[in-house]
Scaffold this motif. Structure first.
Motif, PDB file in Angstrom:
ATOM      1  N   THR A  40       0.608 -43.557  33.482  1.00 15.57           N
ATOM      2  CA  THR A  40       0.793 -42.919  32.186  1.00 15.57           C
ATOM      3  C   THR A  40       1.684 -41.698  32.357  1.00 15.57           C
ATOM      4  O   THR A  40       1.431 -40.856  33.212  1.00 15.57           O
ATOM      5  CB  THR A  40      -0.567 -42.495  31.591  1.00 15.57           C
ATOM      6  OG1 THR A  40      -1.395 -43.653  31.470  1.00 15.57           O
ATOM      7  CG2 THR A  40      -0.387 -41.864  30.225  1.00 15.57           C
ATOM      8  N   LEU A  41       2.732 -41.634  31.541  1.00 16.68           N
ATOM      9  CA  LEU A  41       3.672 -40.520  31.595  1.00 16.68           C
ATOM     10  C   LEU A  41       3.508 -39.657  30.352  1.00 16.68           C
ATOM     11  O   LEU A  41       3.278 -40.168  29.253  1.00 16.68           O
ATOM     12  CB  LEU A  41       5.102 -41.037  31.667  1.00 16.68           C
ATOM     13  CG  LEU A  41       5.419 -41.978  32.830  1.00 16.68           C
ATOM     14  CD1 LEU A  41       6.873 -42.426  32.748  1.00 16.68           C
ATOM     15  CD2 LEU A  41       5.134 -41.328  34.153  1.00 16.68           C
ATOM     16  N   LEU A  42       3.643 -38.365  30.528  1.00 11.43           N
ATOM     17  CA  LEU A  42       3.552 -37.419  29.424  1.00 11.43           C
ATOM     18  C   LEU A  42       4.944 -36.865  29.141  1.00 11.43           C
ATOM     19  O   LEU A  42       5.559 -36.265  30.030  1.00 11.43           O
ATOM     20  CB  LEU A  42       2.610 -36.270  29.776  1.00 11.43           C
ATOM     21  CG  LEU A  42       1.181 -36.660  30.093  1.00 11.43           C
ATOM     22  CD1 LEU A  42       0.405 -35.456  30.608  1.00 11.43           C
ATOM     23  CD2 LEU A  42       0.518 -37.234  28.871  1.00 11.43           C
ATOM     24  N   PRO A  43       5.454 -37.054  27.919  1.00 14.64           N
ATOM     25  CA  PRO A  43       6.775 -36.523  27.589  1.00 14.64           C
ATOM     26  C   PRO A  43       6.835 -35.015  27.848  1.00 14.64           C
ATOM     27  O   PRO A  43       5.900 -34.288  27.552  1.00 14.64           O
ATOM     28  CB  PRO A  43       6.935 -36.826  26.102  1.00 14.64           C
ATOM     29  CG  PRO A  43       6.009 -37.977  25.855  1.00 14.64           C
ATOM     30  CD  PRO A  43       4.855 -37.759  26.785  1.00 14.64           C
ATOM     31  N   GLY A  44       7.927 -34.594  28.435  1.00 17.00           N
ATOM     32  CA  GLY A  44       8.097 -33.178  28.738  1.00 17.00           C
ATOM     33  C   GLY A  44       7.564 -32.795  30.106  1.00 17.00           C
ATOM     34  O   GLY A  44       7.877 -31.737  30.632  1.00 17.00           O
ATOM     35  N   TYR A  45       6.746 -33.647  30.696  1.00 17.67           N
ATOM     36  CA  TYR A  45       6.182 -33.358  32.013  1.00 17.67           C
ATOM     37  C   TYR A  45       6.611 -34.378  33.056  1.00 17.67           C
ATOM     38  O   TYR A  45       6.796 -34.045  34.212  1.00 17.67           O
ATOM     39  CB  TYR A  45       4.650 -33.333  31.953  1.00 17.67           C
ATOM     40  CG  TYR A  45       4.129 -32.201  31.139  1.00 17.67           C
ATOM     41  CD1 TYR A  45       4.029 -30.919  31.668  1.00 17.67           C
ATOM     42  CD2 TYR A  45       3.766 -32.386  29.813  1.00 17.67           C
ATOM     43  CE1 TYR A  45       3.566 -29.865  30.917  1.00 17.67           C
ATOM     44  CE2 TYR A  45       3.297 -31.337  29.052  1.00 17.67           C
ATOM     45  CZ  TYR A  45       3.204 -30.076  29.607  1.00 17.67           C
ATOM     46  OH  TYR A  45       2.751 -29.046  28.851  1.00 17.67           O
ATOM     47  N   SER A  46       6.707 -35.635  32.670  1.00 18.81           N
ATOM     48  CA  SER A  46       7.084 -36.670  33.627  1.00 18.81           C
ATOM     49  C   SER A  46       7.968 -37.697  32.929  1.00 18.81           C
ATOM     50  O   SER A  46       7.971 -37.812  31.715  1.00 18.81           O
ATOM     51  CB  SER A  46       5.832 -37.345  34.211  1.00 18.81           C
ATOM     52  OG  SER A  46       4.994 -37.828  33.179  1.00 18.81           O
ATOM     53  N   GLN A  47       8.731 -38.419  33.738  1.00 17.26           N
ATOM     54  CA  GLN A  47       9.622 -39.448  33.221  1.00 17.26           C
ATOM     55  C   GLN A  47       9.605 -40.629  34.160  1.00 17.26           C
ATOM     56  O   GLN A  47       8.974 -40.591  35.216  1.00 17.26           O
ATOM     57  CB  GLN A  47      11.027 -38.892  33.045  1.00 17.26           C
ATOM     58  CG  GLN A  47      11.583 -38.250  34.285  1.00 17.26           C
ATOM     59  CD  GLN A  47      12.831 -37.442  33.997  1.00 17.26           C
ATOM     60  OE1 GLN A  47      13.159 -37.190  32.846  1.00 17.26           O
ATOM     61  NE2 GLN A  47      13.531 -37.050  35.028  1.00 17.26           N
ATOM     62  N   GLU A  48      10.300 -41.700  33.787  1.00 10.60           N
ATOM     63  CA  GLU A  48      10.267 -42.930  34.577  1.00 10.60           C
ATOM     64  C   GLU A  48      10.677 -42.719  36.024  1.00 10.60           C
ATOM     65  O   GLU A  48      10.152 -43.363  36.920  1.00 10.60           O
ATOM     66  CB  GLU A  48      11.140 -44.000  33.928  1.00 10.60           C
ATOM     67  CG  GLU A  48      10.571 -44.524  32.638  1.00 10.60           C
ATOM     68  CD  GLU A  48      11.444 -45.573  31.989  1.00 10.60           C
ATOM     69  OE1 GLU A  48      12.381 -46.077  32.640  1.00 10.60           O
ATOM     70  OE2 GLU A  48      11.181 -45.892  30.821  1.00 10.60           O
TER      71      GLU A  48
END
Length: 77
Positions: A40-48
């Motif tokens: 699970t990725l959180l926008p603004g914190y992690s990306q693909e």
């Protein structure tokens, strides 16, 4: 300083989703076969591009071991 409206050129902007889940198929250097995991990725914190580091942290406890991970497939869950 100007205040921007919530719409851009007449189109309303949709906020990004709170979370994005992906299903990853990956291999670990030195091991036979593949593994599967949900990330699970959180926008603004992690990306693909962070997926190998996240998987490495789960496996070894060290995100720096990302070079051990080869992501073969990444799809939205």
């Amino acid at each position: 300083m100007t205040v921007r409206s919530r719409s851009s050129h007449g189109r309303s902007r949709v906020p990004p989703p709170e979370r994005t889940a992906y299903r990853a198929v990956y291999s670990v250097r030195g091991e036979a076969g593949t593994r599967r995991a949900e990330v699970t990725l959180l926008p603004g914190y992690s990306q693909e591009s962070d997926v190998p580091r996240i998987l490495a942290a789960r496996l070894t406890g060290r995100p720096a071991d990302a070079e051990l991970i080869t992501v073969l497939e990444l799809r939205p869950a």
